[in-house]
Design a protein around this motif. Structure first.
Motif, PDB file in Angstrom:
ATOM      1  N   GLY A 194       0.795  -1.228   0.000  1.00 57.20           N
ATOM      2  CA  GLY A 194       0.000   0.000   0.000  1.00 57.20           C
ATOM      3  C   GLY A 194       0.822   1.269   0.000  1.00 57.20           C
ATOM      4  N   TYR A 195       2.013   1.225   0.552  1.00 55.87           N
ATOM      5  CA  TYR A 195       2.839   2.425   0.582  1.00 55.87           C
ATOM      6  C   TYR A 195       3.269   2.832  -0.825  1.00 55.87           C
ATOM      7  N   LYS A 196       3.374   1.871  -1.729  1.00 57.87           N
ATOM      8  CA  LYS A 196       3.786   2.181  -3.102  1.00 57.87           C
ATOM      9  C   LYS A 196       2.739   3.039  -3.802  1.00 57.87           C
ATOM     10  N   VAL A 197       1.479   2.757  -3.529  1.00 55.54           N
ATOM     11  CA  VAL A 197       0.400   3.554  -4.125  1.00 55.54           C
ATOM     12  C   VAL A 197       0.492   4.992  -3.646  1.00 55.54           C
ATOM     13  N   TRP A 198       0.687   5.194  -2.347  1.00 56.59           N
ATOM     14  CA  TRP A 198       0.756   6.546  -1.807  1.00 56.59           C
ATOM     15  C   TRP A 198       2.020   7.257  -2.262  1.00 56.59           C
ATOM     16  N   LYS A 199       3.093   6.522  -2.423  1.00 54.59           N
ATOM     17  CA  LYS A 199       4.329   7.124  -2.922  1.00 54.59           C
ATOM     18  C   LYS A 199       4.130   7.617  -4.352  1.00 54.59           C
ATOM     19  N   ARG A 200       3.514   6.782  -5.189  1.00 57.45           N
ATOM     20  CA  ARG A 200       3.260   7.181  -6.578  1.00 57.45           C
ATOM     21  C   ARG A 200       2.273   8.339  -6.651  1.00 57.45           C
ATOM     22  N   LEU A 201       1.222   8.304  -5.813  1.00 56.14           N
ATOM     23  CA  LEU A 201       0.274   9.420  -5.786  1.00 56.14           C
ATOM     24  C   LEU A 201       0.957  10.714  -5.378  1.00 56.14           C
ATOM     25  N   SER A 202       1.873  10.629  -4.436  1.00 59.58           N
ATOM     26  CA  SER A 202       2.581  11.828  -3.994  1.00 59.58           C
ATOM     27  C   SER A 202       3.419  12.420  -5.119  1.00 59.58           C
ATOM     28  N   PHE A 203       4.147  11.564  -5.831  1.00 58.80           N
ATOM     29  CA  PHE A 203       5.036  12.071  -6.875  1.00 58.80           C
ATOM     30  C   PHE A 203       4.311  12.460  -8.154  1.00 58.80           C
ATOM     31  N   PHE A 204       3.286  11.707  -8.551  1.00 55.31           N
ATOM     32  CA  PHE A 204       2.658  11.923  -9.848  1.00 55.31           C
ATOM     33  C   PHE A 204       1.362  12.724  -9.792  1.00 55.31           C
ATOM     34  N   VAL A 205       0.803  12.948  -8.601  1.00 56.49           N
ATOM     35  CA  VAL A 205      -0.418  13.738  -8.484  1.00 56.49           C
ATOM     36  C   VAL A 205      -0.185  14.968  -7.608  1.00 56.49           C
ATOM     37  N   ALA A 206       0.339  14.769  -6.410  1.00 55.57           N
ATOM     38  CA  ALA A 206       0.475  15.881  -5.473  1.00 55.57           C
ATOM     39  C   ALA A 206       1.527  16.894  -5.925  1.00 55.57           C
ATOM     40  N   MET A 207       2.694  16.409  -6.341  1.00 55.00           N
ATOM     41  CA  MET A 207       3.758  17.336  -6.760  1.00 55.00           C
ATOM     42  C   MET A 207       3.342  18.171  -7.973  1.00 55.00           C
ATOM     43  N   PRO A 208       2.768  17.585  -9.038  1.00 49.88           N
ATOM     44  CA  PRO A 208       2.305  18.430 -10.142  1.00 49.88           C
ATOM     45  C   PRO A 208       1.196  19.396  -9.728  1.00 49.88           C
ATOM     46  N   ALA A 209       0.326  18.980  -8.814  1.00 46.39           N
ATOM     47  CA  ALA A 209      -0.733  19.878  -8.355  1.00 46.39           C
ATOM     48  C   ALA A 209      -0.151  21.074  -7.621  1.00 46.39           C
ATOM     49  N   VAL A 210       0.852  20.852  -6.791  1.00 44.07           N
ATOM     50  CA  VAL A 210       1.511  21.965  -6.092  1.00 44.07           C
ATOM     51  C   VAL A 210       2.198  22.877  -7.101  1.00 44.07           C
ATOM     52  N   GLY A 211       2.839  22.284  -8.099  1.00 45.91           N
ATOM     53  CA  GLY A 211       3.490  23.087  -9.137  1.00 45.91           C
ATOM     54  C   GLY A 211       2.496  23.937  -9.911  1.00 45.91           C
ATOM     55  N   LEU A 212       1.333  23.378 -10.256  1.00 42.49           N
ATOM     56  CA  LEU A 212       0.317  24.149 -10.961  1.00 42.49           C
ATOM     57  C   LEU A 212      -0.236  25.282 -10.093  1.00 42.49           C
ATOM     58  N   CYS A 213      -0.410  25.032  -8.817  1.00 42.17           N
ATOM     59  CA  CYS A 213      -0.867  26.091  -7.908  1.00 42.17           C
ATOM     60  C   CYS A 213       0.160  27.213  -7.810  1.00 42.17           C
ATOM     61  N   MET A 214       1.441  26.849  -7.766  1.00 43.96           N
ATOM     62  CA  MET A 214       2.491  27.872  -7.718  1.00 43.96           C
ATOM     63  C   MET A 214       2.505  28.693  -9.006  1.00 43.96           C
ATOM     64  N   LEU A 215       2.361  28.037 -10.147  1.00 45.42           N
ATOM     65  CA  LEU A 215       2.326  28.741 -11.424  1.00 45.42           C
ATOM     66  C   LEU A 215       1.129  29.681 -11.487  1.00 45.42           C
ATOM     67  N   ASN A 216      -0.032  29.228 -11.038  1.00 41.85           N
ATOM     68  CA  ASN A 216      -1.227  30.064 -11.030  1.00 41.85           C
ATOM     69  C   ASN A 216      -1.034  31.289 -10.139  1.00 41.85           C
ATOM     70  N   ALA A 217      -0.470  31.103  -8.962  1.00 44.00           N
ATOM     71  CA  ALA A 217      -0.245  32.230  -8.056  1.00 44.00           C
ATOM     72  C   ALA A 217       0.741  33.223  -8.663  1.00 44.00           C
ATOM     73  N   TYR A 218       1.792  32.728  -9.310  1.00 43.13           N
ATOM     74  CA  TYR A 218       2.784  33.613  -9.933  1.00 43.13           C
ATOM     75  C   TYR A 218       2.157  34.409 -11.074  1.00 43.13           C
ATOM     76  N   LEU A 219       1.368  33.748 -11.916  1.00 44.12           N
ATOM     77  CA  LEU A 219       0.746  34.458 -13.044  1.00 44.12           C
ATOM     78  C   LEU A 219      -0.262  35.496 -12.558  1.00 44.12           C
ATOM     79  N   LYS A 220      -1.029  35.179 -11.519  1.00 42.37           N
ATOM     80  CA  LYS A 220      -1.972  36.160 -10.963  1.00 42.37           C
ATOM     81  C   LYS A 220      -1.237  37.352 -10.361  1.00 42.37           C
TER      82      LYS A 220
END
Length: 109
Positions: A34-60
Motif C-alpha cells: 500500500g505504501y507504493k500507491v501513496w508514494k506514486r500518488l505523492s510524486f505523480f499527483v500531489a507534486m504536479p498539483a503543487v506546481g500548478l498552484c504555484m504557477l497560477n499564483a505567480y501568473l496572478k
C-alpha cells in the motif's frame, strides 16, 4: 474457583478474537504494498498539483503587478487612527507596504 473460571473465559475470548482477526488485512498481509500507491500518488499527483498552484499564483501576481494602484480618495471612515500604533512613528501598521497601503493623508510615493 472464580479465579480459574475467569482465566478460562479470558483464554476463550482471546482464542475467539485471534480467529476473527486472522482474516483482517493487517494480519493476513493482503495489502502489503500500500505504501507504493501513496508514494506514486505523492510524486505523480500531489507534486504536479503543487506546481500548478504555484504557477497560477505567480501568473496572478504578475497580472496584478502590471495594473496601476487606484487613485486615493480620502473617506472619513477609512484609515482612521484613534490610537497610535506602539511601533515606529505610530502611523503605519505592522505590515505596512508603502506601494499598496495608504496612510490617512494618502500614498507615500
Amino acid at each position: 474457583m472464580s479465579f480459574v473460571l475467569n482465566n478460562a473465559i479470558r483464554r476463550q475470548i482471546g482464542v475467539i478474537a485471534a480467529r476473527n482477526m486472522s482474516g483482517t488485512a493487517a494480519v493476513a498481509g493482503e495489502h502489503s504494498g500500500g505504501y507504493k500507491v501513496w508514494k506514486r500518488l505523492s510524486f505523480f499527483v500531489a507534486m504536479p498539483a503543487v506546481g500548478l498552484c504555484m504557477l497560477n499564483a505567480y501568473l496572478k501576481h504578475q497580472e496584478e503587478h502590471d495594473h496601476p494602484r487606484p487613485e486615493f480618495v480620502k473617506y472619513e471612515y477609512l484609515r482612521r487612527r484613534e490610537k497610535r500604533f506602539p511601533w515606529g512613528e505610530g502611523n503605519k501598521s505592522l505590515f505596512h507596504n508603502p506601494h499598496v497601503n495608504a496612510l490617512p493623508d494618502g500614498y507615500e510615493h
